[in-house]
Design an enzyme around this catalytic site. Structure first.
Site, PDB file in Angstrom:
ATOM      1  N   ARG A  53      35.520  38.175 -19.196  1.00  0.00           N
ATOM      2  CA  ARG A  53      35.899  39.399 -19.887  1.00  0.00           C
ATOM      3  C   ARG A  53      37.174  39.244 -20.706  1.00  0.00           C
ATOM      4  O   ARG A  53      37.235  39.617 -21.875  1.00  0.00           O
ATOM      5  CB  ARG A  53      36.095  40.546 -18.890  1.00  0.00           C
ATOM      6  CG  ARG A  53      34.845  41.176 -18.396  1.00  0.00           C
ATOM      7  CD  ARG A  53      35.033  41.693 -16.993  1.00  0.00           C
ATOM      8  NE  ARG A  53      35.383  40.602 -16.118  1.00  0.00           N
ATOM      9  CZ  ARG A  53      34.481  39.754 -15.614  1.00  0.00           C
ATOM     10  NH1 ARG A  53      33.224  39.918 -15.873  1.00  0.00           N
ATOM     11  NH2 ARG A  53      34.853  38.753 -14.861  1.00  0.00           N
ATOM     12  N   THR A  54      38.215  38.721 -20.072  1.00  0.00           N
ATOM     13  CA  THR A  54      39.503  38.659 -20.765  1.00  0.00           C
ATOM     14  C   THR A  54      39.403  37.768 -22.006  1.00  0.00           C
ATOM     15  O   THR A  54      39.821  38.148 -23.100  1.00  0.00           O
ATOM     16  CB  THR A  54      40.593  38.125 -19.813  1.00  0.00           C
ATOM     17  OG1 THR A  54      40.639  38.972 -18.667  1.00  0.00           O
ATOM     18  CG2 THR A  54      41.945  38.107 -20.489  1.00  0.00           C
ATOM     19  N   LYS A  82      44.721  14.683 -19.120  1.00  0.00           N
ATOM     20  CA  LYS A  82      45.475  13.422 -19.182  1.00  0.00           C
ATOM     21  C   LYS A  82      46.872  13.576 -18.582  1.00  0.00           C
ATOM     22  O   LYS A  82      47.671  12.660 -18.639  1.00  0.00           O
ATOM     23  CB  LYS A  82      45.598  12.966 -20.638  1.00  0.00           C
ATOM     24  CG  LYS A  82      44.277  12.727 -21.324  1.00  0.00           C
ATOM     25  CD  LYS A  82      44.492  12.463 -22.817  1.00  0.00           C
ATOM     26  CE  LYS A  82      43.166  12.417 -23.563  1.00  0.00           C
ATOM     27  NZ  LYS A  82      43.359  12.445 -25.027  1.00  0.00           N
ATOM     28  N   ARG A 103      46.071  31.932 -20.119  1.00  0.00           N
ATOM     29  CA  ARG A 103      45.723  32.178 -18.715  1.00  0.00           C
ATOM     30  C   ARG A 103      45.947  30.865 -17.969  1.00  0.00           C
ATOM     31  O   ARG A 103      45.527  29.799 -18.424  1.00  0.00           O
ATOM     32  CB  ARG A 103      44.282  32.614 -18.542  1.00  0.00           C
ATOM     33  CG  ARG A 103      43.912  32.574 -17.053  1.00  0.00           C
ATOM     34  CD  ARG A 103      42.650  33.259 -16.721  1.00  0.00           C
ATOM     35  NE  ARG A 103      42.774  34.698 -16.885  1.00  0.00           N
ATOM     36  CZ  ARG A 103      41.859  35.553 -16.464  1.00  0.00           C
ATOM     37  NH1 ARG A 103      40.778  35.128 -15.844  1.00  0.00           N
ATOM     38  NH2 ARG A 103      42.015  36.847 -16.664  1.00  0.00           N
ATOM     39  N   HIS A 131      49.005  40.562 -14.923  1.00  0.00           N
ATOM     40  CA  HIS A 131      47.914  40.590 -15.900  1.00  0.00           C
ATOM     41  C   HIS A 131      48.141  41.835 -16.774  1.00  0.00           C
ATOM     42  O   HIS A 131      47.395  42.814 -16.683  1.00  0.00           O
ATOM     43  CB  HIS A 131      46.572  40.639 -15.172  1.00  0.00           C
ATOM     44  CG  HIS A 131      45.387  40.286 -16.018  1.00  0.00           C
ATOM     45  ND1 HIS A 131      45.458  40.101 -17.382  1.00  0.00           N
ATOM     46  CD2 HIS A 131      44.076  40.071 -15.687  1.00  0.00           C
ATOM     47  CE1 HIS A 131      44.255  39.808 -17.852  1.00  0.00           C
ATOM     48  NE2 HIS A 131      43.403  39.778 -16.838  1.00  0.00           N
TER      49      HIS A 131
END
Lengths: 304, 156
Positions: A53-54, A82, A103, A131
């Site tokens: 969703r985000t 890496k 995120r 959030h």
């Protein structure tokens, strides 16, 4: 919007919140008027953990403003694999994009990353921390359905690790709200959130059972009890069932109770609730687009 | 024998070093932990605990021979012993005496106990804690440390 970066709901004043929400309402009313607002603007998407969703709503929001996105892709296919540091990754990608959305699974990652870049950076979830853009769309949905005055809200589920809960609890100190927290004792609010609520003088009560408070509520915000947080399965099963609602549960609720959930849900809201007038969680998810359009427009220099 | 003489006998004078006085009663061992003193590095250290004090009721005193404290050490010390005074001794004379002051932030001296905090990763960032009413708070992940503070001091 006077903030360069959007890191935590704590940084948002009532005026900031209303500016974003009012602008989102304007956009929702006439999205076509904003279609070319940010042509040639690129949003850098840095998602270090899965998101549906985000991520999709940020992508949609940017495209609906006329801009485009550059996406780091999965961690497995990026230089992170890496061993590149987050600080280096954001410094590289800021050269490609006009703003960044991050995120990351670790708390404090967005704050740290923001210290290394000059373009606006938006926290799209940092571990169990914050959030803030979810909170803005939550507040938009609450304002649409229940208003910000004399509001009684219950927040139920995993309050300890739920970043959406932490952000929402902070933001609600800006409005006229009584907050009731419902959870197993092992998943109560963390010390830092309690500290802030106390400092803000918020009206807060904690419960282990929903039935104690359900009839008073204007809004019930449900989150998932996260199975992975429990040391053993039997302990999870013991509590999980107590934090599920269905249409029968809601018989003792007010007729105009608004039920919300940041999604994804598992089994904490039965599907028979979907057909009731209480269910607003899909509307809540859809509100992510105009709210994130509004936020991006404001931090990219648009005028409300 | 007067009380002062009695105290003098228990905690002898040092030639060069630091005397930390007016430590909150019972906190002397935590002060030693902050200073990284566990007896293995050979410093001469005197400790008096729960001495009578007009100001504190009971106080601890720590004397460390041959060592002057860094500002970082004083900052952390101030969090567990806010009334402490630092006396710098050279050639048996107190040449500097000052009270500790609680800083508003402590940078790079404490490790965040939250293993999921970004400051515990291999990133180019120092830990940073805001000093709050009764403890410190990580400015990155918001974790609050109170009583358990000495356990999170970063090794030099």
């Amino acid at each position: 919007m006077r903030h360069d970066h959007i890191i935590s709901a704590k940084q948002l004043s009532r005026a900031d919140i209303e500016e974003v929400l009012d602008h989102a309402a304007d956009i929702a009313e006439d999205p076509a008027a904003f279609a070319d607002r940010h042509a040639n603007t690129l949003l850098g998407m840095l998602f270090f953990e899965p998101s549906t969703r985000t991520k999709m709503s940020f992508m949609t929001a940017m495209k609906r403003l006329g801009g485009d996105i550059v996406d780091m892709g999965s961690v497995e296919s990026s230089s992170v694999k890496k061993g590149e540091s987050l600080a280096d990754t954001v410094r590289v990608v800021e050269g490609y994009a006009d703003a960044l959305v991050l995120r990351h699974p670790m708390e404090g990652s967005a704050k740290m990353a923001s210290e290394f870049v000059d373009v606006p950076l938006v926290n799209a979830g940092d571990g169990a921390g914050q959030h803030p853009t979810q909170t803005l769309l939550d507040l938009y949905t609450i304002r649409e359905n229940a208003g910000f005055d004399d509001l009684t809200i219950g927040i139920m589920g995993d309050l300890k690790y739920g970043r959406t809960v932490h952000s929402l609890a902070h933001a609600l100190t800006n409005v006229d709200a009584r907050q009731h927290f419902v959870s197993p004792e092992s998943l109560q609010l963390p010390r830092s959130v309690r500290y802030d609520l106390h400092q803000e003088g918020a009206e807060v009560r904690e419960h282990t059972g929903l039935e104690e408070v359900l009839p008073e509520l204007d809004v019930l915000y449900v989150t998932r009890i996260q199975r992975e947080r429990f040391p053993d399965e039997s302990e999870y099963r013991e509590v999980a069932g107590q934090y599920q609602i269905d249409s029968d549960t809601l018989e003792s609720a007010k007729d105009d109770l608004t039920v919300m959930h940041p999604l994804p849900r598992v089994d904490e809201i039965a599907h028979d609730v979907d057909a009731t007038d209480h269910a607003k969680y899909f509307q809540q998810a859809h509100n992510g687009v105009p709210v994130r359009m509004a936020l991006l427009d404001l931090i990219l220099g648009g005028e409300a | 024998m007067s009380g002062d003489d009695d105290q003098q006998l228990r905690v002898s004078k040092i030639q060069n070093g630091t005397v930390i006085d007016h430590i909150t009663g019972g906190q002397a061992l935590n002060v030693l932990a902050i200073l990284g003193i566990d007896g293995t590095s050979g410093e001469s250290v005197s400790v008096a605990m729960n001495m009578p004090s007009d100001r504190l009721g009971k106080k601890d005193i720590v004397k460390v021979e041959g060592r002057e404290l860094s500002q970082n050490e004083v900052d952390v010390l101030s969090l567990i012993a806010p009334a402490a005074s630092i006396n710098i001794v050279r050639d048996y004379d107190v040449v500097e005496k000052h009270r500790v002051e609680r800083p508003s932030v402590v940078v790079g001296v404490l490790e965040c106990p939250n293993h999921n905090c970004i400051t515990t990763e291999d990133e180019p960032v120092q830990s940073r804690f805001a000093v709050v009413d009764d403890g410190v708070r990580c400015e990155y992940c918001d974790t609050i440390i109170r009583d358990e503070l000495p356990a999170h001091i970063l090794a030099d």
